[in-house]
Design a protein around this motif. Structure first.
Motif, PDB file in Angstrom:
ATOM      1  N   GLU A  64       4.308   7.524  -0.872  1.00  0.00           N
ATOM      2  CA  GLU A  64       5.397   6.831  -2.861  1.00  0.00           C
ATOM      3  C   GLU A  64       5.130   5.854  -3.290  1.00  0.00           C
ATOM      4  O   GLU A  64       5.175   4.832  -2.741  1.00  0.00           O
ATOM      5  CB  GLU A  64       7.381   7.197  -2.508  1.00  0.00           C
ATOM      6  CG  GLU A  64       8.228   6.991  -3.615  1.00  0.00           C
ATOM      7  CD  GLU A  64       9.091   7.246  -2.895  1.00  0.00           C
ATOM      8  OE1 GLU A  64       9.892   7.073  -4.347  1.00  0.00           O
ATOM      9  OE2 GLU A  64       9.832   7.914  -1.950  1.00  0.00           O
ATOM     10  N   LEU A  99       7.282   2.923  -5.112  1.00  0.00           N
ATOM     11  CA  LEU A  99       8.619   2.269  -5.036  1.00  0.00           C
ATOM     12  C   LEU A  99       8.638   1.836  -6.624  1.00  0.00           C
ATOM     13  O   LEU A  99       9.119   1.909  -6.915  1.00  0.00           O
ATOM     14  CB  LEU A  99       8.931   1.474  -3.719  1.00  0.00           C
ATOM     15  CG  LEU A  99       8.427   2.696  -2.656  1.00  0.00           C
ATOM     16  CD1 LEU A  99       8.878   1.529  -1.429  1.00  0.00           C
ATOM     17  CD2 LEU A  99       9.553   3.970  -2.018  1.00  0.00           C
ATOM     18  N   GLN A 154       4.391  -1.503  -4.817  1.00  0.00           N
ATOM     19  CA  GLN A 154       5.141  -1.242  -3.661  1.00  0.00           C
ATOM     20  C   GLN A 154       4.694   0.056  -3.231  1.00  0.00           C
ATOM     21  O   GLN A 154       5.831   0.991  -4.345  1.00  0.00           O
ATOM     22  CB  GLN A 154       6.273  -2.376  -3.737  1.00  0.00           C
ATOM     23  CG  GLN A 154       7.316  -2.116  -2.341  1.00  0.00           C
ATOM     24  CD  GLN A 154       8.304  -2.354  -3.103  1.00  0.00           C
ATOM     25  OE1 GLN A 154       9.442  -2.631  -3.335  1.00  0.00           O
ATOM     26  NE2 GLN A 154       9.156  -3.711  -1.601  1.00  0.00           N
ATOM     27  N   VAL A 155       4.894   0.114  -2.368  1.00  0.00           N
ATOM     28  CA  VAL A 155       4.637   1.753  -1.789  1.00  0.00           C
ATOM     29  C   VAL A 155       4.849   2.213  -0.387  1.00  0.00           C
ATOM     30  O   VAL A 155       5.177   0.600   0.456  1.00  0.00           O
ATOM     31  CB  VAL A 155       2.990   1.639  -2.636  1.00  0.00           C
ATOM     32  CG1 VAL A 155       2.489   1.058  -3.606  1.00  0.00           C
ATOM     33  CG2 VAL A 155       2.045   0.959  -1.138  1.00  0.00           C
ATOM     34  N   GLU A 156       5.269   3.282  -0.570  1.00  0.00           N
ATOM     35  CA  GLU A 156       5.305   3.317   1.376  1.00  0.00           C
ATOM     36  C   GLU A 156       4.300   4.121   1.376  1.00  0.00           C
ATOM     37  O   GLU A 156       3.647   4.855   0.828  1.00  0.00           O
ATOM     38  CB  GLU A 156       6.662   4.540   1.475  1.00  0.00           C
ATOM     39  CG  GLU A 156       7.548   3.420   1.626  1.00  0.00           C
ATOM     40  CD  GLU A 156       8.993   4.714   1.218  1.00  0.00           C
ATOM     41  OE1 GLU A 156      10.659   3.697   2.024  1.00  0.00           O
ATOM     42  OE2 GLU A 156       9.486   6.070   1.287  1.00  0.00           O
ATOM     43  N   THR A 202       5.762   2.821   6.530  1.00  0.00           N
ATOM     44  CA  THR A 202       5.834   1.145   6.638  1.00  0.00           C
ATOM     45  C   THR A 202       5.669   1.540   4.639  1.00  0.00           C
ATOM     46  O   THR A 202       4.567   1.956   3.994  1.00  0.00           O
ATOM     47  CB  THR A 202       4.383   0.965   6.933  1.00  0.00           C
ATOM     48  OG1 THR A 202       4.933   1.793   8.273  1.00  0.00           O
ATOM     49  CG2 THR A 202       4.965  -0.324   6.649  1.00  0.00           C
ATOM     50  N   THR A 203       6.323   0.263   4.589  1.00  0.00           N
ATOM     51  CA  THR A 203       6.112  -0.100   2.841  1.00  0.00           C
ATOM     52  C   THR A 203       5.468  -2.008   2.771  1.00  0.00           C
ATOM     53  O   THR A 203       5.402  -2.701   3.794  1.00  0.00           O
ATOM     54  CB  THR A 203       7.444  -0.759   2.213  1.00  0.00           C
ATOM     55  OG1 THR A 203       8.783   0.080   2.230  1.00  0.00           O
ATOM     56  CG2 THR A 203       7.856  -0.802   1.147  1.00  0.00           C
ATOM     57  N   GLU A 215       3.456  -4.084  -0.402  1.00  0.00           N
ATOM     58  CA  GLU A 215       3.060  -4.796  -1.124  1.00  0.00           C
ATOM     59  C   GLU A 215       1.035  -5.129  -1.386  1.00  0.00           C
ATOM     60  O   GLU A 215       0.982  -5.521  -0.885  1.00  0.00           O
ATOM     61  CB  GLU A 215       3.688  -5.718  -1.783  1.00  0.00           C
ATOM     62  CG  GLU A 215       3.518  -6.809  -3.003  1.00  0.00           C
ATOM     63  CD  GLU A 215       4.163  -7.549  -2.885  1.00  0.00           C
ATOM     64  OE1 GLU A 215       5.503  -7.754  -2.572  1.00  0.00           O
ATOM     65  OE2 GLU A 215       3.573  -8.355  -2.770  1.00  0.00           O
ATOM     66  N   SER A 275       6.031  -5.236   3.176  1.00  0.00           N
ATOM     67  CA  SER A 275       7.318  -5.701   2.050  1.00  0.00           C
ATOM     68  C   SER A 275       8.319  -4.497   3.079  1.00  0.00           C
ATOM     69  O   SER A 275       7.859  -3.701   3.124  1.00  0.00           O
ATOM     70  CB  SER A 275       6.786  -5.039   1.120  1.00  0.00           C
ATOM     71  OG  SER A 275       7.873  -5.994   0.270  1.00  0.00           O
ATOM     72  N   SER A 276       9.688  -5.144   2.629  1.00  0.00           N
ATOM     73  CA  SER A 276      10.328  -4.520   2.794  1.00  0.00           C
ATOM     74  C   SER A 276      10.834  -4.048   1.562  1.00  0.00           C
ATOM     75  O   SER A 276      10.705  -4.308   0.872  1.00  0.00           O
ATOM     76  CB  SER A 276      11.460  -5.236   2.988  1.00  0.00           C
ATOM     77  OG  SER A 276      11.705  -6.160   2.333  1.00  0.00           O
ATOM     78  N   ARG A 277      11.802  -2.664   1.731  1.00  0.00           N
ATOM     79  CA  ARG A 277      11.934  -2.038   0.733  1.00  0.00           C
ATOM     80  C   ARG A 277      13.246  -2.539   0.299  1.00  0.00           C
ATOM     81  O   ARG A 277      13.998  -2.462   1.030  1.00  0.00           O
ATOM     82  CB  ARG A 277      11.760  -0.696   1.652  1.00  0.00           C
ATOM     83  CG  ARG A 277      12.295   0.553   0.488  1.00  0.00           C
ATOM     84  CD  ARG A 277      12.617   1.943   0.394  1.00  0.00           C
ATOM     85  NE  ARG A 277      12.753   2.757  -0.459  1.00  0.00           N
ATOM     86  CZ  ARG A 277      12.315   4.151  -0.595  1.00  0.00           C
ATOM     87  NH1 ARG A 277      12.309   4.297   1.006  1.00  0.00           N
ATOM     88  NH2 ARG A 277      13.068   4.725  -1.493  1.00  0.00           N
TER      89      ARG A 277
END
Length: 102
Positions: free
Chosen positions: A41, A43, A70-72, A80-81, A83, A98-100
């Motif tokens: 995904e 984000l 920014q992706v999952e 995991t997220t 960038e 990265s943090s979501r």
């Protein structure tokens, strides 16, 4: 399959490889620290330009634009997220955990 060597902090982007992108250039799969991830995904995405106005007194003003996603993404298992940045000026990729954002 596309491969772009990244520049910048070598310890941060060692082993970075974009394996697959869409026709529009959006990343689909990448290798990060030796593990292949598939993006499940996107984000968020945005463009960011360099600080060209700080070079106003220079003979050459060069604006560079970077695209960010920014992706999952996950190998097999936990999501995991990340960038992901593509710098259009030097044609390089960078990937950072990265943090979501909520």
């Amino acid at each position: 399959m596309f491969e772009h060597k990244s520049r910048g902090n070598p310890s941060q982007n060692q082993g970075v490889k974009i394996c697959l992108t869409t026709q529009s250039g959006q990343p689909v799969e990448f290798i990060y620290q030796g593990v292949r991830f598939h993006i499940s995904e996107v984000l968020n995405s945005w463009l960011q330009s360099s600080s060209w106005w700080q070079e106003i007194n220079s003979d050459q003003i060069k604006e560079e634009v970077s695209k960010y996603w920014q992706v999952e993404a996950a190998p097999i298992g936990a999501l995991t997220t990340f960038e992901i940045e593509f710098n259009q000026g030097n044609n390089s990729w960078q990937i950072r955990p990265s943090s979501r954002s909520k």
